[in-house]
Design a protein around this motif. Structure first.
Motif, PDB file in Angstrom:
ATOM      1  N   GLU A  55      -4.470   3.215  10.447  1.00 43.44           N
ATOM      2  CA  GLU A  55      -4.739   4.498   9.772  1.00 43.44           C
ATOM      3  C   GLU A  55      -4.547   5.668  10.724  1.00 43.44           C
ATOM      4  O   GLU A  55      -4.061   6.729  10.325  1.00 43.44           O
ATOM      5  N   GLN A  56      -4.896   5.485  11.995  1.00 43.45           N
ATOM      6  CA  GLN A  56      -4.668   6.542  12.980  1.00 43.45           C
ATOM      7  C   GLN A  56      -3.178   6.775  13.202  1.00 43.45           C
ATOM      8  O   GLN A  56      -2.734   7.914  13.370  1.00 43.45           O
TER       9      GLN A  56
ATOM     10  N   GLN B   4      -8.244   0.415  11.340  1.00 42.38           N
ATOM     11  CA  GLN B   4      -8.518   1.749  11.878  1.00 42.38           C
ATOM     12  C   GLN B   4      -7.346   2.244  12.729  1.00 42.38           C
ATOM     13  O   GLN B   4      -6.937   3.403  12.617  1.00 42.38           O
TER      14      GLN B   4
ATOM     15  N   GLY C 271       1.962  11.640  10.162  1.00 38.27           N
ATOM     16  CA  GLY C 271       1.903  12.818   9.290  1.00 38.27           C
ATOM     17  C   GLY C 271       2.022  14.101  10.090  1.00 38.27           C
ATOM     18  O   GLY C 271       2.757  15.023   9.705  1.00 38.27           O
ATOM     19  N   ARG C 272       1.328  14.152  11.211  1.00 36.67           N
ATOM     20  CA  ARG C 272       1.419  15.341  12.067  1.00 36.67           C
ATOM     21  C   ARG C 272       2.815  15.476  12.661  1.00 36.67           C
ATOM     22  O   ARG C 272       3.367  16.584  12.736  1.00 36.67           O
TER      23      ARG C 272
ATOM     24  N   VAL D 206      -0.851   6.345  10.941  1.00 44.97           N
ATOM     25  CA  VAL D 206      -0.380   7.080   9.766  1.00 44.97           C
ATOM     26  C   VAL D 206      -0.712   8.565   9.901  1.00 44.97           C
ATOM     27  O   VAL D 206       0.124   9.428   9.600  1.00 44.97           O
ATOM     28  N   GLN D 207      -1.896   8.876  10.380  1.00 44.22           N
ATOM     29  CA  GLN D 207      -2.268  10.284  10.579  1.00 44.22           C
ATOM     30  C   GLN D 207      -1.365  10.938  11.619  1.00 44.22           C
ATOM     31  O   GLN D 207      -0.900  12.067  11.433  1.00 44.22           O
ATOM     32  N   SER D 208      -1.103  10.238  12.699  1.00 43.77           N
ATOM     33  CA  SER D 208      -0.221  10.779  13.739  1.00 43.77           C
ATOM     34  C   SER D 208       1.188  10.995  13.202  1.00 43.77           C
ATOM     35  O   SER D 208       1.843  11.997  13.510  1.00 43.77           O
TER      36      SER D 208
ATOM     37  N   THR E  11       3.707   0.702   8.972  1.00 43.69           N
ATOM     38  CA  THR E  11       2.271   0.918   9.160  1.00 43.69           C
ATOM     39  C   THR E  11       1.515   0.708   7.857  1.00 43.69           C
ATOM     40  O   THR E  11       0.434   0.113   7.842  1.00 43.69           O
ATOM     41  N   TYR E  12       2.079   1.173   6.737  1.00 49.62           N
ATOM     42  CA  TYR E  12       1.434   0.938   5.442  1.00 49.62           C
ATOM     43  C   TYR E  12       1.358  -0.556   5.135  1.00 49.62           C
ATOM     44  O   TYR E  12       0.372  -1.032   4.560  1.00 49.62           O
TER      45      TYR E  12
ATOM     46  N   ARG F  59       6.339   4.575   9.295  1.00 47.28           N
ATOM     47  CA  ARG F  59       5.290   4.804   8.301  1.00 47.28           C
ATOM     48  C   ARG F  59       5.215   3.640   7.321  1.00 47.28           C
ATOM     49  O   ARG F  59       4.134   3.141   7.015  1.00 47.28           O
TER      50      ARG F  59
END
Length: 98
Positions: free
Chosen positions: A60-61, A57, A67-68, A63-65, A19-20, A16
């Motif tokens: 950001e995807q 993009q 999070g899940r 990061v969303q993954s 990725t940030y 994470r």
């Protein structure tokens, strides 16, 4: 089990953070492209902007993954704790009733 979960959480946190950093770099690159609009041809600017936007993009995807995945790991940890607690309560009750 706890060691595996902790290792997984550490791995997720590191990915994470990486990725940030990528997201920050992509945003900085987009700002630089916009700031240098007079120094390069429109075609080159557009190509660079498209690449940077695509990388942003994708990051950001990720990061969303993550999070899940983090939510799933948390859920699994809680479920494991509940299972352990239930077993301990059952053992206690059986010991008291004997």
């Amino acid at each position: 089990m706890a060691v595996r979960v902790t290792s997984l959480l550490l791995l997720v946190m590191q990915v994470r953070e990486d990725t940030y950093k990528i997201i920050r770099d992509c945003r900085t690159q987009l700002e630089l492209i916009e700031a240098n609009f007079l120094k390069e041809s429109l075609h080159v600017q557009r190509e660079k902007q498209e690449v940077a936007e695509k990388r942003l993009q994708e990051a950001e995807q990720v990061v969303q993954s993550l999070g899940r995945l983090g939510a799933l790991v948390n859920h699994m940890t809680v479920q494991n704790l509940i299972t352990v607690a239930q077993g301990e309560v059952q053992n206690f009750v059986q010991h008291v009733l004997q």
